[in-house]
Structure formats: C-alpha cells, structure tokens
Design a protein around this motif. Structure first.
Motif, mmCIF file in Angstrom:
data_model
loop_
_atom_site.group_PDB
_atom_site.id
_atom_site.type_symbol
_atom_site.label_atom_id
_atom_site.label_comp_id
_atom_site.label_asym_id
_atom_site.label_seq_id
_atom_site.Cartn_x
_atom_site.Cartn_y
_atom_site.Cartn_z
ATOM 1 N N LYS A 268 0.812 -1.234 0.000
ATOM 2 C CA LYS A 268 0.000 0.000 0.000
ATOM 3 C C LYS A 268 0.845 1.283 0.000
ATOM 4 O O LYS A 268 0.326 2.360 -0.261
ATOM 5 C CB LYS A 268 -0.949 0.015 1.208
ATOM 6 C CG LYS A 268 -2.040 -1.007 1.117
ATOM 7 C CD LYS A 268 -3.054 -0.612 0.055
ATOM 8 C CE LYS A 268 -3.846 -1.800 -0.397
ATOM 9 N NZ LYS A 268 -4.610 -1.586 -1.608
ATOM 10 N N ARG A 273 -0.210 -0.623 -9.363
ATOM 11 C CA ARG A 273 -1.332 -1.565 -9.405
ATOM 12 C C ARG A 273 -1.096 -2.580 -10.498
ATOM 13 O O ARG A 273 -0.447 -2.271 -11.501
ATOM 14 C CB ARG A 273 -2.639 -0.839 -9.694
ATOM 15 C CG ARG A 273 -3.122 -0.066 -8.510
ATOM 16 C CD ARG A 273 -4.454 0.572 -8.750
ATOM 17 N NE ARG A 273 -4.951 1.084 -7.487
ATOM 18 C CZ ARG A 273 -6.214 1.375 -7.236
ATOM 19 N NH1 ARG A 273 -7.121 1.239 -8.178
ATOM 20 N NH2 ARG A 273 -6.577 1.816 -6.064
ATOM 21 N N LEU A 274 -1.646 -3.749 -10.313
ATOM 22 C CA LEU A 274 -1.543 -4.761 -11.359
ATOM 23 C C LEU A 274 -2.463 -4.328 -12.494
ATOM 24 O O LEU A 274 -3.686 -4.354 -12.352
ATOM 25 C CB LEU A 274 -2.002 -6.091 -10.776
ATOM 26 C CG LEU A 274 -1.385 -7.365 -11.322
ATOM 27 C CD1 LEU A 274 0.124 -7.307 -11.295
ATOM 28 C CD2 LEU A 274 -1.886 -8.549 -10.530
ATOM 29 N N GLY A 276 -4.744 -4.225 -15.710
ATOM 30 C CA GLY A 276 -5.594 -5.274 -16.288
ATOM 31 C C GLY A 276 -6.317 -6.086 -15.233
ATOM 32 O O GLY A 276 -6.997 -7.062 -15.551
ATOM 33 N N PHE A 277 -6.149 -5.672 -13.965
ATOM 34 C CA PHE A 277 -6.856 -6.347 -12.869
ATOM 35 C C PHE A 277 -7.768 -5.362 -12.154
ATOM 36 O O PHE A 277 -7.402 -4.213 -11.927
ATOM 37 C CB PHE A 277 -5.865 -6.920 -11.846
ATOM 38 C CG PHE A 277 -5.546 -8.349 -12.103
ATOM 39 C CD1 PHE A 277 -4.698 -8.699 -13.135
ATOM 40 C CD2 PHE A 277 -6.126 -9.363 -11.341
ATOM 41 C CE1 PHE A 277 -4.406 -10.026 -13.404
ATOM 42 C CE2 PHE A 277 -5.841 -10.690 -11.596
ATOM 43 C CZ PHE A 277 -4.978 -11.030 -12.626
ATOM 44 N N ARG A 280 -14.451 -1.466 -11.416
ATOM 45 C CA ARG A 280 -15.418 -0.828 -10.523
ATOM 46 C C ARG A 280 -16.698 -1.669 -10.377
ATOM 47 O O ARG A 280 -17.262 -1.776 -9.289
ATOM 48 C CB ARG A 280 -15.763 0.569 -11.064
ATOM 49 C CG ARG A 280 -16.925 1.262 -10.389
ATOM 50 C CD ARG A 280 -16.694 1.520 -8.910
ATOM 51 N NE ARG A 280 -15.558 2.340 -8.618
ATOM 52 C CZ ARG A 280 -15.520 3.677 -8.726
ATOM 53 N NH1 ARG A 280 -16.589 4.330 -9.086
ATOM 54 N NH2 ARG A 280 -14.418 4.333 -8.444
ATOM 55 N N TYR A 326 -4.828 -11.586 -1.130
ATOM 56 C CA TYR A 326 -5.117 -10.159 -1.323
ATOM 57 C C TYR A 326 -6.103 -9.970 -2.478
ATOM 58 O O TYR A 326 -7.113 -9.295 -2.347
ATOM 59 C CB TYR A 326 -3.811 -9.411 -1.612
ATOM 60 C CG TYR A 326 -4.001 -7.953 -2.027
ATOM 61 C CD1 TYR A 326 -4.032 -6.932 -1.077
ATOM 62 C CD2 TYR A 326 -4.138 -7.600 -3.370
ATOM 63 C CE1 TYR A 326 -4.207 -5.603 -1.460
ATOM 64 C CE2 TYR A 326 -4.309 -6.282 -3.760
ATOM 65 C CZ TYR A 326 -4.338 -5.290 -2.799
ATOM 66 O OH TYR A 326 -4.512 -3.979 -3.178
ATOM 67 N N ASN A 335 -9.496 -8.019 -16.130
ATOM 68 C CA ASN A 335 -10.539 -7.355 -16.909
ATOM 69 C C ASN A 335 -10.241 -7.526 -18.409
ATOM 70 O O ASN A 335 -9.242 -8.133 -18.790
ATOM 71 C CB ASN A 335 -10.692 -5.888 -16.469
ATOM 72 C CG ASN A 335 -9.411 -5.096 -16.623
ATOM 73 O OD1 ASN A 335 -8.779 -5.134 -17.675
ATOM 74 N ND2 ASN A 335 -9.017 -4.386 -15.575
#
Ligand code: ACO
Length: 402
Positions: A268, A273-274, A276-277, A280, A326, A335
């Motif tokens: 954090k 951020r990963l 493609g993952f 919303r 996580y 996505n």
C-alpha cells in the motif's frame, strides 16, 4: 434497491458520492451488467453470443437502433456506413499539424473534434435525421482516423478505405497496406479483431461514456462529445490500461519475476497496481476477459506464436493472482484489457495504437448512449453538486498588506 432522490433535492438535500459509487446518472436500455455474477448483455443479448456469432456492424446496429438487423436492414446499414468511410480531404491537414511521434490518442481527440467544423449541419441535435447522419459518420470515419494516426506516425502515405472489405478488414487494410504492397487480411485475425471490437463496444456508464453524456447534455455537437469521450478513455485507469498491461508484462519479462510484481501490487505504500486487474463493477470474472483469453489462444496458434513469452507471463500472473489472498479478498479479477494487448501486438499493432482501437470500438456505444440521452424526456443538463470545503467569506487585502 433504488432511491429516487429527485424529490429530496427540492427540500435542499443532496447526496455526496465521489466517483458515483452509488449514484445512477441516467436510466438506460442499452447495456446490462451484473458485476457480482460476471454478466454483460447488450440490449438483452449475452456478450458471449454476440462475440461468437455477430459481426461488429450487427452489434453497432443493435446498440444504436435497439435490435439486431434482419438481412435487408444489415445490408442497408452496412452500405450506409461504407458510404461514409472517407475523410474530408482537408482533414489530412489537421494530421499534418502534429509532430510525427504524436500519440495517436492526442491526434484522435483533435481530429474527431475538428470534424465538428467539417459537418456543421450535424450540430442540430434536435433533428433526428442530423443525429442519424452524425452517427453514421462517426462509426464509418473513426477507423480511417485511427489508421491514419498510425500511418502518420510511420511517415507513410494515408491509405484510403476499401469498401468491399468488412469493418475490421478495412481497418487492417488502412493500417497495413502501402502503395508498394497491398494487404490481404488474414480471416482469423480479422475475426479476432471483430471480436475485440464487439467486446469493447459498450459498457454502460463508465468514465468515457459518462463524459460523452455529460458533454452532450449541454446540446454540444456530436463530434465534440465523442472527442470528449476519447480524451476520458485515454487515462491509464480506463482505456489506457491495455497499453499499460503490455508495458507491465514486458517489464516482468519472465515468469520468475511474477512474485515480485504481485508483492509490489499489494504494497500500500506503493502506487503500483496490477494493470488489467480489478474493475469498478465486476467483482467476479469479467466475461470479456474469458473471451479475450480464448481469442489470444486462437491468434497465437494461427501465427505460430504459442511460445510467446508475454502470453506465458500473462497466464501465470493470472493463475497466481487468482490464488492470492489479497486479490481474492478485494475481488480483483482480470478485466477485458488483460489479454487484448497480447492479441493486438501479435497482429502487428503497436502498443500506442491499443487505446485508439478501443476508442474505435467504443464509438458504437458512445453514439448509442449519446442518442439515448438526447431523446430521454427526463434528460437535463448534467450539473453535479459539490461539498464546498474552502475558505469562508473574507475581504480583499492590497498586495503589500498580505
Ligand atoms: N492492483 C492492486 N490493487 C488493486 C487493483 C490492482 N489492479 N485494483 C484495485 N486494487 C485495490 C485498491 O488498492 C483498493 O484497496 P484498498 O481497499 O486497500 O484501498 C481496492 O482494491 C479497491 O480499489 P478501488 O481503486 O477503490 O476500486 P475502483 O473500483 O475505484 O477502481 C479500477 C477500479 C480503476 C479499474 C482499479 O481496479 C484499477 O486501477 N485497476 C488497474 C487499471 C485497469 O486495469 N483499468 C482497466 C479498467 S477496465 C476498462 O476500463 C476497460
């Protein structure tokens, strides 16, 4: 449960909902998503069926006109689209104002916005016929705009559309044909591109679609509205993610580096951020991602690239993330953009064109949503409220007294 808060507003109440997590900005009959079950329907048809069987122009007809076309309607629709594929010759001068290495999305925003000046009659958004012509112009010309962005980057002459080709084949022709070398689209790759376009064609009230609606709510002309949508799509948290995914996979480079990347995404204190993952709305598998994974297999098989190292990294990254506590607890799944970049790259499309192709596909949805907004009797100019947190009233001090 839906609470209609319009009456509350009359009594001086309003809601505070940053990012519209719980606020519907409109009602719509176009696209349905059930993010918990991982369902996506266009006008009631499951995305899997459309991606498997329909052509992109059938889907565009469905989104814009509300129904799948019969054979005659399809032929009329596709003939009209084909009759609008050329760009006004002077539009080529808009391209020439850019640096050669300009990002295609920067050029697209400008060229589509500039189309307002070439078709001023379409600015009368109260006239259904003008709206229809604008819709055809946008749908037909956007592949030409996108392909010409690529040609301009390469310093190659613009390739004109070939109306005997279908929508995706024509786009590939305009991308890859040169005056010295014609291009014959590979049918498997053209079908894969059709599927990519169908999967990206609409996704209800995402940031770019909401931007199109908000821009259009003031009565702005349709080209300006779509240009606004393109600008919003460009961001890495939205349409720019496909480009970011590929960069990330290239950086990872080898399956042995995946563990470090996953740990970085969970940290954090790190903004990473990963790519493609996560989504919303989808808190389950994005149904478009499964279709894209399959398409990826088909394209790599066709091109004899089954050993593609990036595809191996992507498959392994997905496997590890889906088993990671996580990602499970935050309901983060791949996505649509997780695999699309690998497919596009295998087709020979450079990374900086990925979001432009997304914009090309999403134009069908933007046009449908814009038209629905204009004809909605409940539609009003979009004007969000705010919670003011600044200074209370204070008096002006002359500069030497501050
Ligand atoms: N990697 C690591 N952690 C993530 C990711 C990710 N990709 N996505 C979300 N999270 C975490 C957040 O840090 C947050 O953690 P917290 O609860 O400890 O604060 C939690 O999951 C929820 O994330 P939010 O940002 O609140 O979720 P939101 O719905 O606002 O964001 C978004 C969705 C923007 C898509 C986000 O998941 C993201 O940035 N993903 C990567 C970019 C991407 O792939 N975008 C493409 C979207 S699809 C499309 O436009 C076609």
């Amino acid at each position: 449960d839906v609470i209609d808060i319009r009456a509350l507003g009359k009594h001086g109440y309003f809601t505070y909902d940053p990012g519209f997590l719980s606020t519907a900005s409109c009602s719509s009959s176009i696209t349905f998503i059930d993010g918990d079950k991982g369902l996506l329907y266009y006008r009631g048809y499951p995305i899997e069926q459309l991606a498997e069987h329909a052509s992109f122009l059938e889907v565009a007809h469905l989104l814009i006109k509300g129904e799948l076309p019969n054979a005659q309607e399809y032929s009329d629709f596709s003939d009209t689209v084909h009759s609008h594929t050329m760009l006004h010759d002077q539009i080529s001068t808009v391209f020439r104002g850019f640096r050669r290495d300009a990002h295609p999305m920067a050029v697209m925003v400008s060229v589509v916005g500039a189309m307002s000046a070439f078709y001023p009659e379409n600015a009368d958004v109260t006239d259904a016929r003008q709206r229809e012509i604008a819709a055809f112009r946008l749908l037909a010309k956007i592949p030409t705009v996108a392909a010409w962005c690529y040609k301009y980057n390469r310093g190659e002459p613009f390739t004109y559309p070939q109306n005997r080709l279908n929508y995706s084949e024509n786009f590939m022709h305009m991308m890859f044909a040169t005056p010295c070398e014609p291009y014959t689209p590979n049918p498997i790759l053209a079908r894969a591109l059709e599927r990519i376009l169908i999967l990206h064609a609409d996704h209800e009230q995402n940031a770019s679609t909401s931007t199109v609606r908000l821009t259009g709510s003031s009565g702005a002309n349709p080209f300006a509205c779509i240009a606004a949508g393109i600008a919003s799509l460009w961001g890495p948290a939205h349409g720019g993610a496909n480009e970011a995914v590929l960069k990330m996979l290239e950086e990872i480079g080898d399956v042995s580096n995946i563990g470090k990347c996953i740990e970085r995404a969970k940290d954090k204190s790190n903004p990473f951020r990963l790519m493609g993952f996560g989504h919303r709305v989808y808190k389950n598998m994005d149904p478009r991602a499964s279709m894209m994974r399959r398409t990826c297999h088909e394209v790599l098989n066709e091109l004899g690239l089954t050993d593609d190292p990036l595809f191996k990294v992507a498959l392994e990254l997905e496997r590890i993330a889906l088993e990671d506590e996580y990602f499970i607890s935050k309901k983060l799944y791949p996505n649509v953009d997780f695999y699309s970049g690998i497919v596009l790259r295998a087709m020979g499309i450079p990374t900086n064109m990925f979001t432009a192709i997304f914009a090309l596909a999403r134009t069908a949805g933007w046009v449908a949503q814009w038209n629905e907004m204009i004809t909605d009797p409940d539609a009003k100019i979009g004007r969000p409220r705010q919670l003011y947190k600044g200074q209370q009233r204070r008096g002006y001090l002359a500069i030497d007294e501050r």
